[in-house]
Design an enzyme around this catalytic site. Structure first.
Site, PDB file in Angstrom:
ATOM      1  N   LEU A   1       0.829  -1.207   0.000  1.00 60.66           N
ATOM      2  CA  LEU A   1       0.000   0.000   0.000  1.00 60.66           C
ATOM      3  C   LEU A   1       0.863   1.256   0.000  1.00 60.66           C
ATOM      4  O   LEU A   1       0.630   2.190  -0.774  1.00 60.66           O
ATOM      5  CB  LEU A   1      -0.927  -0.017   1.217  1.00 60.66           C
ATOM      6  N   TYR A   2       1.852   1.283   0.863  1.00 59.02           N
ATOM      7  CA  TYR A   2       2.715   2.470   0.973  1.00 59.02           C
ATOM      8  C   TYR A   2       3.498   2.695  -0.318  1.00 59.02           C
ATOM      9  O   TYR A   2       3.551   3.805  -0.848  1.00 59.02           O
ATOM     10  CB  TYR A   2       3.669   2.304   2.151  1.00 59.02           C
ATOM     11  N   ALA A   3       4.099   1.630  -0.851  1.00 57.55           N
ATOM     12  CA  ALA A   3       4.880   1.761  -2.082  1.00 57.55           C
ATOM     13  C   ALA A   3       4.003   2.195  -3.247  1.00 57.55           C
ATOM     14  O   ALA A   3       4.402   3.031  -4.074  1.00 57.55           O
ATOM     15  CB  ALA A   3       5.589   0.445  -2.404  1.00 57.55           C
TER      16      ALA A   3
END
Length: 242
Positions: free
Chosen positions: A150-152
């Site tokens: 999700l962050y990437a």
């Protein structure tokens, strides 16, 4: 007349270091914060100690209306917007099957939508020579392990946004660039924390970076000297992606 910058999420860590460095370069600086008014006001005091004007505005980047409106507040209070640093961000890590819809929405709201809306609002107010600098992550270049989907993904979206902004705003002399920090020693990710050693091992230099090392690159990209740099991705990651 001094240039004016808005640094989102500027009350601590990299954001605070960026705000102070810009002030040291002769820029009036507004910062946003969600929590920690005392810390935000301390950053303002440090900005004002350099002789520049400082301003702290409470604003949640997850609020779509606030994300764009904050630029108008900066112009109203400080007179212009010449530099936008999209620093505010949230990180939610974990196995992809464990990520809730609420977590997905918040990360995308803060890391993607708010950056777009702030950039949109700033672009409408900037004069020639304006600067937009967004903060990404080393995980867009190399993801060292599971849990970062999700962050990437959210930070990778800034690559397309930055390149498109560079093309769209170039004729007006406004640049847009993206900075990818590696592991940086902050309260959220301390260099002596429980997850620090694997992160150090993933870098070529074997250490965490300092907030000031990120701030120095942002200050350069915001300066007149970087007028011919736009649409670029630059890493301050200790060789994380090497």
């Amino acid at each position: 007349m001094a240039r004016t910058a808005l640094v989102t999420g500027g009350s601590r860590g990299m954001g605070a270091a960026i705000a102070l460095r810009l002030a040291q370069e002769g820029v009036d600086v507004a910062i946003t914060y969600v929590q920690g008014e005392e810390a935000a006001q301390e950053v303002v005091r440090k900005i004002e100690a350099t002789g520049q004007r400082g301003l702290a505005l409470r604003s949640d980047a997850a609020d779509a209306e606030a994300a764009g409106a904050i630029v108008g507040q900066v112009v109203e209070r400080l007179g212009s917007i010449d530099i936008l640093v999209n620093n505010a961000g949230v990180g939610v890590l974990g196995p992809i099957e464990s990520l809730s819809a609420d977590a997905v929405n918040r990360v995308l709201d803060v890391n993607v939508r708010a950056v777009f809306l702030a950039s949109q609002a700033a672009a409408s107010r900037m004069e020639r020579g304006g600067r937009i600098v967004s903060i990404g992550t080393c995980m867009t270049k190399y993801v060292p392990g599971p849990g970062g989907t999700l962050y990437a993904m959210s930070k990778s979206a800034l690559t397309g946004l930055t390149k498109a902004l560079a093309r769209e705003l170039g004729a007006r002399g406004i640049t847009a660039n993206l900075v990818h920090p590696g592991p940086i020693d902050t309260d959220m990710n301390p260099a002596d924390g429980p997850y620090a050693e694997p992160q150090k091992a993933d870098t070529a230099l074997g250490r965490f970076g300092r907030p000031g090392e990120v701030a120095s690159l942002v200050a350069y990209l915001a300066s007149d000297e970087a007028a011919y740099i736009t649409g670029a991705e630059m890493s301050v990651d200790g060789g994380h992606a090497a």
